[in-house]
Design a protein around this motif. Structure first.
Motif, PDB file in Angstrom:
ATOM      1  N   GLU A   1       3.381  11.171  -6.109  1.00 53.94           N
ATOM      2  CA  GLU A   1       2.194  10.730  -6.865  1.00 53.94           C
ATOM      3  C   GLU A   1       2.423   9.323  -7.355  1.00 53.94           C
ATOM      4  O   GLU A   1       3.563   8.867  -7.485  1.00 53.94           O
ATOM      5  CB  GLU A   1       1.897  11.677  -8.030  1.00 53.94           C
TER       6      GLU A   1
ATOM      7  N   ASP B   1       3.635   9.460   1.773  1.00 53.53           N
ATOM      8  CA  ASP B   1       4.358   8.428   2.524  1.00 53.53           C
ATOM      9  C   ASP B   1       5.861   8.604   2.355  1.00 53.53           C
ATOM     10  O   ASP B   1       6.347   8.882   1.254  1.00 53.53           O
ATOM     11  CB  ASP B   1       4.008   7.019   2.024  1.00 53.53           C
TER      12      ASP B   1
ATOM     13  N   SER C   1       0.835  -1.196   0.000  1.00 52.07           N
ATOM     14  CA  SER C   1       0.000   0.000   0.000  1.00 52.07           C
ATOM     15  C   SER C   1       0.875   1.253   0.000  1.00 52.07           C
ATOM     16  O   SER C   1       1.691   1.446   0.895  1.00 52.07           O
ATOM     17  CB  SER C   1      -0.895  -0.009   1.238  1.00 52.07           C
ATOM     18  N   PHE C   2       0.703   2.102  -1.017  1.00 52.88           N
ATOM     19  CA  PHE C   2       1.504   3.312  -1.156  1.00 52.88           C
ATOM     20  C   PHE C   2       0.577   4.493  -1.383  1.00 52.88           C
ATOM     21  O   PHE C   2      -0.275   4.450  -2.264  1.00 52.88           O
ATOM     22  CB  PHE C   2       2.472   3.184  -2.337  1.00 52.88           C
ATOM     23  N   ASN C   3       0.765   5.551  -0.596  1.00 53.69           N
ATOM     24  CA  ASN C   3      -0.074   6.739  -0.705  1.00 53.69           C
ATOM     25  C   ASN C   3       0.789   7.988  -0.778  1.00 53.69           C
ATOM     26  O   ASN C   3       1.811   8.076  -0.080  1.00 53.69           O
ATOM     27  CB  ASN C   3      -1.006   6.846   0.511  1.00 53.69           C
ATOM     28  N   PRO C   4       0.399   8.972  -1.599  1.00 59.14           N
ATOM     29  CA  PRO C   4       1.161  10.217  -1.660  1.00 59.14           C
ATOM     30  C   PRO C   4       1.373  10.795  -0.254  1.00 59.14           C
ATOM     31  O   PRO C   4       0.473  10.764   0.583  1.00 59.14           O
ATOM     32  CB  PRO C   4       0.297  11.131  -2.531  1.00 59.14           C
TER      33      PRO C   4
END
Length: 151
Positions: A122, A104, A99-102
């Protein structure tokens, strides 16, 4: 028997200190005055080299605040350190899960066995854009220090 001179901070010293790092607008980044002192070994990367250099020569009891111009404490922002990588590379090399979110901060395993980190800016279907600059690069900072002990 030799006597070790621990009257002032030197390269390689263990230093117990309180310190506060804040941005020019007063936004506090870290503050050990409110909790308990930190003990740092100079020269191993626990502080940026410019901040360590400020400590060299200070004596127990010294307490002052140093104002550092933009880019001095953590370097200037380098546009070459904003890089796009494939999602496959991200998944193969990132230390965290899927799980990767701007926003992080993601650590990567480096080829030499070390680690490095970047802020995810992004992500799209095939790639992710990272900023590998230090988050405080290009910022003016205030560095308040109070030397408590030196070993």
């Amino acid at each position: 028997m030799s006597i070790i001179d621990i009257s002032e901070v030197k390269p390689g010293s263990h230093v117990t200190l309180n310190y506060r790092l804040s941005l020019a607008d007063g936004t506090e980044i870290v503050n050990t005055f409110a909790d308990r002192p930190a003990t740092l070994l100079l020269g191993v990367g626990q502080l940026s080299p410019p901040l360590e250099n400020i400590l060299i020569g200070l004596k127990v009891g010294h307490h002052s605040t140093f104002q550092l111009e933009p880019g001095v404490a953590f370097g200037q922002r380098n546009p070459d350190l904003i890089q796009r990588i494939s999602l496959k590379t991200l998944r193969d090399n990132a230390v965290i899960g899927e799980s990767f979110n701007p926003g992080d901060l993601i650590e990567f395993n480096a080829p030499d066995g070390g680690r490095y980190a970047g802020v995810l800016k992004e992500v799209n279907d095939s790639s992710a854009l990272f900023d590998f600059n230090h988050p405080l690069a290009g910022q003016a900072v205030a560095f308040e220090v109070q030397i408590i002990g030196i070993l």
